[in-house]
Each structure stands twice: as structure tokens, then as C-alpha cells.
Design an enzyme around this catalytic site. Structure first.
Site, short mmCIF file in Angstrom:
data_model
loop_
_atom_site.label_atom_id
_atom_site.label_comp_id
_atom_site.label_asym_id
_atom_site.label_seq_id
_atom_site.Cartn_x
_atom_site.Cartn_y
_atom_site.Cartn_z
N ASN A 57 -83.32 -45.69 -57.04
CA ASN A 57 -83.56 -46.78 -57.28
C ASN A 57 -81.93 -47.28 -56.58
O ASN A 57 -81.41 -48.41 -57.83
CB ASN A 57 -84.92 -46.86 -57.95
CG ASN A 57 -85.32 -48.41 -56.93
OD1 ASN A 57 -85.45 -49.26 -55.78
ND2 ASN A 57 -85.95 -49.46 -57.98
N TRP A 58 -82.01 -47.79 -55.38
CA TRP A 58 -80.99 -49.04 -54.83
C TRP A 58 -81.30 -50.24 -55.24
O TRP A 58 -80.34 -51.05 -55.27
CB TRP A 58 -80.35 -48.74 -53.81
CG TRP A 58 -78.83 -46.91 -53.74
CD1 TRP A 58 -79.56 -46.13 -55.22
CD2 TRP A 58 -78.70 -46.52 -52.95
NE1 TRP A 58 -79.32 -44.82 -54.62
CE2 TRP A 58 -78.40 -45.16 -53.17
CE3 TRP A 58 -77.62 -46.73 -51.93
CZ2 TRP A 58 -77.15 -43.71 -53.00
CZ3 TRP A 58 -77.46 -45.76 -50.89
CH2 TRP A 58 -76.94 -44.88 -51.56
N LYS A 59 -82.26 -50.31 -55.06
CA LYS A 59 -83.27 -51.67 -54.92
C LYS A 59 -82.55 -52.88 -53.69
O LYS A 59 -81.73 -51.80 -52.58
CB LYS A 59 -82.82 -52.86 -56.27
CG LYS A 59 -84.07 -51.96 -57.63
CD LYS A 59 -83.37 -52.38 -58.57
CE LYS A 59 -83.74 -51.66 -59.54
NZ LYS A 59 -84.41 -52.63 -61.16
N HIS B 194 -93.44 -50.02 -58.56
CA HIS B 194 -92.08 -51.10 -59.62
C HIS B 194 -92.69 -52.20 -59.89
O HIS B 194 -93.34 -53.31 -59.75
CB HIS B 194 -91.13 -50.87 -58.38
CG HIS B 194 -89.94 -50.65 -59.35
ND1 HIS B 194 -89.51 -52.25 -59.47
CD2 HIS B 194 -89.02 -50.52 -60.01
CE1 HIS B 194 -88.28 -51.98 -60.79
NE2 HIS B 194 -87.86 -50.95 -60.50
N GLU C 96 -91.08 -54.93 -60.37
CA GLU C 96 -90.31 -55.60 -59.65
C GLU C 96 -91.57 -56.36 -58.78
O GLU C 96 -91.91 -57.70 -57.97
CB GLU C 96 -89.08 -55.62 -59.51
CG GLU C 96 -88.06 -55.43 -60.31
CD GLU C 96 -87.11 -54.53 -59.77
OE1 GLU C 96 -86.89 -54.04 -58.71
OE2 GLU C 96 -86.25 -54.72 -61.12
N GLU D 115 -91.68 -46.32 -66.98
CA GLU D 115 -90.60 -47.82 -66.81
C GLU D 115 -90.57 -48.89 -68.31
O GLU D 115 -91.90 -49.87 -67.52
CB GLU D 115 -90.30 -48.08 -65.63
CG GLU D 115 -89.95 -46.94 -64.53
CD GLU D 115 -88.99 -47.43 -63.52
OE1 GLU D 115 -87.98 -46.84 -63.52
OE2 GLU D 115 -89.33 -48.71 -62.92
N GLY E 131 -82.95 -52.81 -66.48
CA GLY E 131 -81.80 -53.65 -65.90
C GLY E 131 -81.53 -54.21 -67.06
O GLY E 131 -80.34 -55.08 -67.19
N SER F 148 -82.82 -48.46 -68.11
CA SER F 148 -81.25 -48.46 -68.69
C SER F 148 -81.20 -46.90 -68.71
O SER F 148 -80.64 -47.33 -70.20
CB SER F 148 -81.24 -49.22 -69.81
OG SER F 148 -81.10 -50.38 -69.28
N GLY G 229 -82.00 -46.96 -62.09
CA GLY G 229 -81.74 -47.75 -61.19
C GLY G 229 -80.00 -48.61 -61.60
O GLY G 229 -79.41 -47.22 -60.54
N GLY G 230 -79.52 -49.60 -62.00
CA GLY G 230 -78.49 -49.79 -61.64
C GLY G 230 -76.92 -48.25 -61.73
O GLY G 230 -76.27 -48.04 -61.38
C1 PEP Z 1 -85.98 -49.57 -62.22
O1 PEP Z 1 -85.67 -50.42 -61.99
O2 PEP Z 1 -86.68 -48.64 -61.63
C2 PEP Z 1 -84.65 -49.17 -63.19
C3 PEP Z 1 -84.93 -47.65 -63.88
O3 PEP Z 1 -83.50 -49.76 -63.23
P1 PEP Z 1 -82.29 -49.47 -64.48
O4 PEP Z 1 -81.87 -48.39 -64.23
O5 PEP Z 1 -81.46 -50.08 -64.21
O6 PEP Z 1 -82.84 -50.02 -65.04
#
Ligand code: PEP
Length: 253
Positions: free
Chosen positions: A9-11, A97, A99, A169, A175, A215, A236-237
Site C-alpha cells: 500500500n503505497w498510500k 483502511h 486511515e 492491522e 507506521g 510495521s 505500508g512503509g
Molecule cells: C498500512 O498502513 O496498511 C501499513 C501496514 O503501514 P505500515 O506497514 O507502514 O505500518
């Protein structure tokens, strides 16, 4: 059989040139990815059309959208519909998600409609659920996550929910660099699977993909993915770095 699914997920990250560079790097690495892993990337919506053209004929990776609306077309300024995504060959769509739940007030009912709209057009929803830190600390996190799943997914038929990928999640891990332990993640994944088995039957429970997000990095993916009910990760990141994404995607035993 355990599924192996890794989705990035590049957001709302990367300008177009940066995104193209990352895609190029992933394509350079394509022969290094474990071909038995369902590999998905979800770049910003704006880039999907160009990415779909570049990836035409590539079957080692699929594209997913980060968000989509509930109807096919009409006066919904700024939205994108599952039928439009389908016309580009997009196969997956993230729904719910944390967010979007938090910053865009997406509720159970809207999410249930979004899931149904994607399924109607043959796209697989990647349905996110997970609790905030206060909910985890107050010890009602299991009930909280079950409610999210029941409220938005239990109106589906068995052959529909089998196409959904559920991403657990925990929000306190997204994050933050603070990953759930493999035991904490496995506990919820097992619970989700058993609840789905109870509602839709053992076969559906066994087949539904349940992935972990929060993470997830090259140094913890192996332990997480080794858990019985963890079918992979929503990343994500770390999905913004081709080397890290490759390492995570190849972290299954
Ligand atoms: C996400 O937002 O779906 C996610 C898993 O982010 P991160 O890996 O950066 O925690």
C-alpha cells in the site's frame, strides 16, 4: 493450503517519476519474486492507468486500488468506481483502511457497500480491520475486530467472502515501527478464521486469505508469515523500497 499474499500500500506517497522508478525496480526484480506468492501493488489511483499499461502481460504481480466508491458512475466528484477500475484490469481494492475510517469517517455500512460493489465487478476487496491502542489496552479488542468484520462482511454469500482478503492491522502498529508480536497477530487471525468458518463453513474459513499489516518489515516478516493463520502481509512503509518489498514477499517458509 495456506495462501501466500503480499500487498504493498503505497498510500499518498511518491510523485509520478518516483513511482515509475519504484515500479521499474520491481520489474527488474521480477524473476527474484517467489512465483507462488500473490503479489499486489496499490499505488496512488492517479498512476493506475499508466501502471496497468506497463504491467500488461505481467502475471507475477497485480494492481490494486487504495479506495473506490459504491456505485458505477454518476455525480460523485473525486470518486472512482469499481467498474472504472475493472476497465483498467485492476484486480484488487483496499476497503476500510484505518486511515479512511478515521480521516474520512467511513463507517460499517459504507464499507459493506464498497465491498459489495467491488465484488459485483469481479475485484477482490482487501478488507482492513484492527483496533486502536486504547481498545487493545481495554481488553475488548477481540470483540472490536469481530464487530468490524461481522458488520461489513457478514451480509455476503459464502462464495463472495471467499474472494475477500482480510487484513488485520492493529492501528497502534501502523507506521509506528511497533509490530504486533507473532503471537498477538496469530491470536486475532485464528479468531477471524474460526468466526468465518462458523458463519460460512469450514471450507470458506480455510480458504479466506487473512494477512497482517502494521510495521511489517524484512526482519519480522518471516516470523509473522510462519504463523498458522497468517497468509501474508499488507505492507505500508516498507513497500516503498523495492529491496524491502522483495525481501518481505520472499519471507514464506
Ligand atoms: C498500512 O498502513 O496498511 C501499513 C501496514 O503501514 P505500515 O506497514 O507502514 O505500518
Amino acid at each position: 493450503m495456506k495462501r501466500k499474499i503480499v500487498a504493498g500500500n503505497w498510500k499518498m506517497n511518491l510523485n509520478y517519476n518516483e513511482a515509475k522508478d519504484l515500479l521499474k525496480k520491481l520489474i527488474e526484480y521480477k524473476d527474484k519474486f517467489d512465483t507462488t506468492t500473490e503479489l499486489i501493488i496499490c499505488p496512488p489511483t492517479l498512476y493506475l492507468s499508466a501502471f496497468a499499461e506497463v504491467l500488461n502481460g505481467h502475471d507475477w504481480v497485480s494492481l490494486g486500488a487504495q479506495n473506490s466508491y459504491t456505485v458505477d458512475n454518476g455525480a460523485f466528484t473525486g470518486e472512482v468506481s469499481p467498474s472504472q477500475l475493472k476497465s483498467l484490469g485492476i484486480k484488487y481494492g483496499i476497503v476500510g483502511h484505518s486511515e479512511r475510517r478515521e480521516f474520512f469517517n467511513e463507517d460499517y455500512t459504507l464499507l459493506s457497500k464498497k465491498v459489495k460493489a467491488l465484488l459485483h465487478h469481479g475485484l477482490s476487496p482487501i478488507f482492513c480491520c484492527g483496533e486502536q491502542l486504547q481498545v487493545r489496552d481495554s481488553n475488548v479488542y477481540k470483540e472490536f475486530v469481530m464487530k468490524q468484520i461481522e458488520a461489513s462482511l457478514f451480509g455476503l454469500k459464502a462464495d463472495e467472502i471467499e474472494k475477500v482478503i482480510i487484513a488485520y492491522e492493529p492501528i497502534w502498529a501502523i507506521g509506528t515501527g511497533k509490530t504486533a508480536t507473532a503471537e498477538q497477530a496469530q491470536e486475532i487471525h485464528a479468531l477471524i478464521r474460526s468466526r468465518i468458518s462458523k458463519e460460512f463453513g469450514e471450507k470458506v474459513g480455510a480458504n479466506v486469505g487473512i494477512i497482517y499489516g502494521g510495521s511489517c518489515k524484512p526482519d519480522n516478516a518471516k516470523e509473522l508469515f510462519a504463523q498458522k493463520d497468517i497468509d501474508g502481509g499488507l505492507i505500508g512503509g516498507a513497500s516503498l523500497n523495492a529491496d524491502d518489498f522483495l525481501a518481505i514477499a520472499n519471507s514464506f517458509e
